[in-house]
Design an enzyme around this catalytic site. Structure first.
Site, PDB file in Angstrom:
ATOM      1  N   PRO A 160       1.897 -11.608  20.045  1.00  0.00           N
ATOM      2  CA  PRO A 160       1.132 -10.466  19.508  1.00  0.00           C
ATOM      3  C   PRO A 160      -0.382 -10.705  19.477  1.00  0.00           C
ATOM      4  O   PRO A 160      -0.989 -10.767  18.424  1.00  0.00           O
ATOM      5  CB  PRO A 160       1.704 -10.318  18.097  1.00  0.00           C
ATOM      6  N   CYS A 161      -0.971 -10.780  20.660  1.00  0.00           N
ATOM      7  CA  CYS A 161      -2.405 -11.025  20.738  1.00  0.00           C
ATOM      8  C   CYS A 161      -3.196  -9.840  20.179  1.00  0.00           C
ATOM      9  O   CYS A 161      -4.382  -9.968  19.884  1.00  0.00           O
ATOM     10  CB  CYS A 161      -2.816 -11.333  22.174  1.00  0.00           C
TER      11      CYS A 161
END
Length: 256
Positions: A160-161
């Site tokens: 989940p950048c």
DNA sequence: TGGGTGACGACGC
DNA sequence: AGCGTCGCCACCC
């Protein structure tokens, strides 16, 4: 070159060739495959190989995806004919289940790996600054390099950048666009309108008099309550200490 | 080898 | 407040 090798095998004496010979060889070699899957941002292509999921992109023209994949990884990727434990896990996670998904970071540099692994620790309804990731990694001046590494995340959403944002609490860049990033974070429970109300005027932390801690305003422990009574907006760590507050152990707002 | 690039951040107007 | 500048670091020629 490969063609002639197949030819040689095909004509080997006393050895009938199975009809699915080619498929068997590809399986053994580990040809990369992909499926489409539903996600929070619509249909995506999910590609994988033996080690885990290797890529995720927004679905669209299959040719474009396949050539992008070949360009980036130097390997061919083909549509999968059936589900695999890896694609099934990815599908479940993209659908909202909290499951572990094996990821193949084979083409990433050691630094990129470390950045992505740190980003993977950030849970739903949380966001952390780029500088926070750099600091946690022990290279506090590498914030810009952190941004570059996240920009090359081969598997957005699964790693989940989008939960890494700028120090001033604006969302910053994203492979699929800043608007998409903001939408994702809002859907996970972050209230940017409330966050902006708090941070306007240079406030960087939120103190909770109830439990005696101070947090980043994007910490999941306060994100849904930022701006409500019982919270004090703080401009600095000194201010937090003046209130007798200690740093939250979840968002770790300052260096240990 | 060295210079260019970029999902950043701090500072100065 | 918003913009330009400059330093920073990892990567790519």
């Amino acid at each position: 070159m490969g063609e002639s090798n197949f030819g040689a095998l095909r004509t080997a004496p006393n050895r009938p060739v199975a009809p699915d010979f080619t498929a068997q060889v590809f399986t053994r070699i580990g040809l990369d495959r992909y499926v489409t899957a539903a996600s929070a941002i619509g249909e995506v292509f999910v590609a994988w190989r033996s080690g885990g999921v290797s890529a995720l992109r927004i679905a669209g023209d299959a040719m474009t995806f396949e050539s992008w994949y070949g360009e980036r990884f130097g390997r061919r990727v083909v549509p999968a004919r059936e589900e695999d434990p890896i694609s099934a896990a990815a599908r479940a996670k993209l659908g909202g289940d909290e499951v572990e998904v094996p990821i193949d970071l084979g083409e990433c540099s050691p630094f990129e790996r470390r950045v992505l692994e740190k980003a993977a620790e950030i849970t739903r309804c949380n966001a952390r600054p780029y500088g926070w990731v750099a600091r946690e990694l022990g290279v506090p001046d590498a914030t810009r390099a952190v941004g570059n590494a996240l920009g090359r995340n081969p598997v957005p959403l699964l790693i989940p950048c989008h939960r890494v944002i700028r120090t001033d609490f604006t969302v910053g860049g994203y492979v699929f666009g800043s608007e998409t990033k903001r939408t994702l974070l809002e859907a996970e429970g972050l209230d940017f309108a409330a966050i902006e109300r708090v941070t306007r005027g240079g406030f960087r932390y939120v103190g909770d008099d109830d439990d005696g801690t101070f947090c980043l305003p994007t910490c999941g422990t306060v994100a849904t309550r930022v701006g409500s009574p019982g919270f004090v907006a703080l401009r600095s760590v000194d201010e937090a200490h003046a209130h007798g507050l200690r740093p939250c152990s979840t968002c770790r707002p300052i260096a240990a």
